[in-house]
Enzyme design. Structure first.
Site, PDB file in Angstrom:
ATOM      1  N   CYS A  75       0.863  -1.177   0.000  1.00 48.89           N
ATOM      2  CA  CYS A  75       0.000   0.000   0.000  1.00 48.89           C
ATOM      3  C   CYS A  75       0.902   1.230   0.000  1.00 48.89           C
ATOM      4  O   CYS A  75       1.741   1.381   0.899  1.00 48.89           O
ATOM      5  CB  CYS A  75      -0.860  -0.038   1.267  1.00 48.89           C
ATOM      6  SG  CYS A  75      -1.800   1.448   1.581  1.00 48.89           S
ATOM      7  N   CYS A 185      -1.150   4.280  -6.230  1.00 46.99           N
ATOM      8  CA  CYS A 185      -1.959   3.611  -5.209  1.00 46.99           C
ATOM      9  C   CYS A 185      -2.176   2.204  -5.746  1.00 46.99           C
ATOM     10  O   CYS A 185      -2.478   2.036  -6.936  1.00 46.99           O
ATOM     11  CB  CYS A 185      -3.292   4.326  -5.034  1.00 46.99           C
ATOM     12  SG  CYS A 185      -4.544   3.357  -4.136  1.00 46.99           S
TER      13      CYS A 185
HETATM   14  N1  DGL Z   1      -4.047   0.712  -1.829  1.00 46.40           N
HETATM   15  C1  DGL Z   1      -3.578   1.729  -0.995  1.00 46.40           C
HETATM   16  C2  DGL Z   1      -2.494   2.577  -1.590  1.00 46.40           C
HETATM   17  O1  DGL Z   1      -1.678   2.035  -2.324  1.00 46.40           O
HETATM   18  C3  DGL Z   1      -4.521   2.430  -0.052  1.00 46.40           C
HETATM   19  C4  DGL Z   1      -5.740   2.993  -0.581  1.00 46.40           C
HETATM   20  C5  DGL Z   1      -6.632   3.490   0.511  1.00 46.40           C
HETATM   21  O2  DGL Z   1      -7.031   2.698   1.367  1.00 46.40           O
HETATM   22  O3  DGL Z   1      -6.929   4.698   0.493  1.00 46.40           O
HETATM   23  O4  DGL Z   1      -2.357   3.740  -1.339  1.00 46.40           O
END
Ligand code: DGL
Length: 276
Positions: A75, A185
């Site tokens: 993430c 993201c």
């Molecule tokens: N998938 C995550 C990222 O790479 C987080 C997205 C989220 O929960 O806002 O930032």
């Protein structure tokens, strides 16, 4: 159990990290993986930095208590916000994922790069420093994308709302004449087709899932932690989520196996228990 056959814990706020889990599974097929979608608290991108740090620390401690040999923060938001303080507290390897600004800076020909990120990432000091470090002579346009993660978590890849939001976020970048777009993201690559349809063939899209898998392999090797043989390792993936919702299991199967009917055992992470 030998350290080498212990599991690797992978964390995201939801399904976003599944592309990274898949890349790891393909690159390191002997490794046992545990994937946690912390969807009870999704989206992380709209939480405070303090909350994200506390939550990531809590989950990582659960993984460590159960014997994990390494952790992947799959993430971008949690990596830029929580990884430095986390590494200061734990001794096992922690691998993160950061927006792929460095390769984008090298690849852009007209030196105009767009980057799609969550709100929390867009405001983060480590992220802004990363941009400064690798920007060179490129113009980098940061676009926070509130609302996209929630839609992806609901499997709404092609809904009119999703289409409208994508247009709203991508249009300003097209006006800047970018030739490279970074998906900052881990959820956004699941919208790659929709994004490609909006930006056309002349803009290069960059995301970093395979780079994380390669980096993890190198780090395990350096620490003498690789699962050496198929016989000894239990090559399986355990999937967890912190909130069960209708169709979430199917969404996992669709995104991980590209097959919604594939049987997958998505277990509930009840905050206190996690089986490794
Ligand atoms: N998938 C995550 C990222 O790479 C987080 C997205 C989220 O929960 O806002 O930032």
């Amino acid at each position: 159990m030998s350290r080498n056959t212990a599991a690797i814990g992978i964390i995201d706020s939801g399904v976003g990290g599944l592309a990274i889990a898949k890349a790891i599974h393909q690159h390191l097929p002997n490794e046992k993986l545990i994937y946690l979608a912390d969807n009870y608290y999704a989206p992380y991108g709209e939480k405070t930095a303090y909350f994200i740090q506390q939550r990531i620390n809590f989950i990582v401690q659960k993984f460590i208590d159960k014997g994990c040999k390494a952790i992947v923060i799959a993430c971008n938001t949690a990596t830029v916000i929580a990884i430095d303080q986390l590494r200061a507290q734990v001794t096992i390897p922690i691998i993160g994922v950061e927006p792929a600004i460095k390769p984008a800076s090298k690849q852009s020909e007209n030196k105009k790069i767009g980057i799609l990120v969550t709100q929390a990432t867009s405001e983060n000091k480590r992220f802004l420093t990363l941009i400064k470090t690798h920007q060179n002579d490129n113009d980098i346009f940061i676009q926070p994308c509130a609302g996209l993660v929630e839609l992806i978590e609901q499997g709404q890849f092609t809904s009119p709302v999703c289409q409208q939001l994508l247009q709203q976020y991508i249009q300003p970048l097209l006006q800047k004449n970018i030739d490279t777009l970074v998906l900052g993201c881990t959820h956004y690559p699941f919208l790659k087709h929709q994004i490609a349809a909006l930006i056309g063939d002349n803009i290069n899209i960059i995301d970093g899932a395979s780079a994380v898998a390669i980096q993890l392999g190198n780090i395990l090797y350096q620490h003498n932690l690789s699962a050496a043989s198929r016989e000894k390792a239990t090559t399986k993936i355990d999937f967890y989520c912190s909130k069960k919702t209708p169709n979430y299991q199917q969404l996992f199967a669709q995104l991980f196996y590209a097959e919604p009917q594939q049987s997958i055992n998505l277990q509930h992470f009840d905050q206190n228990q996690i089986e490794v």
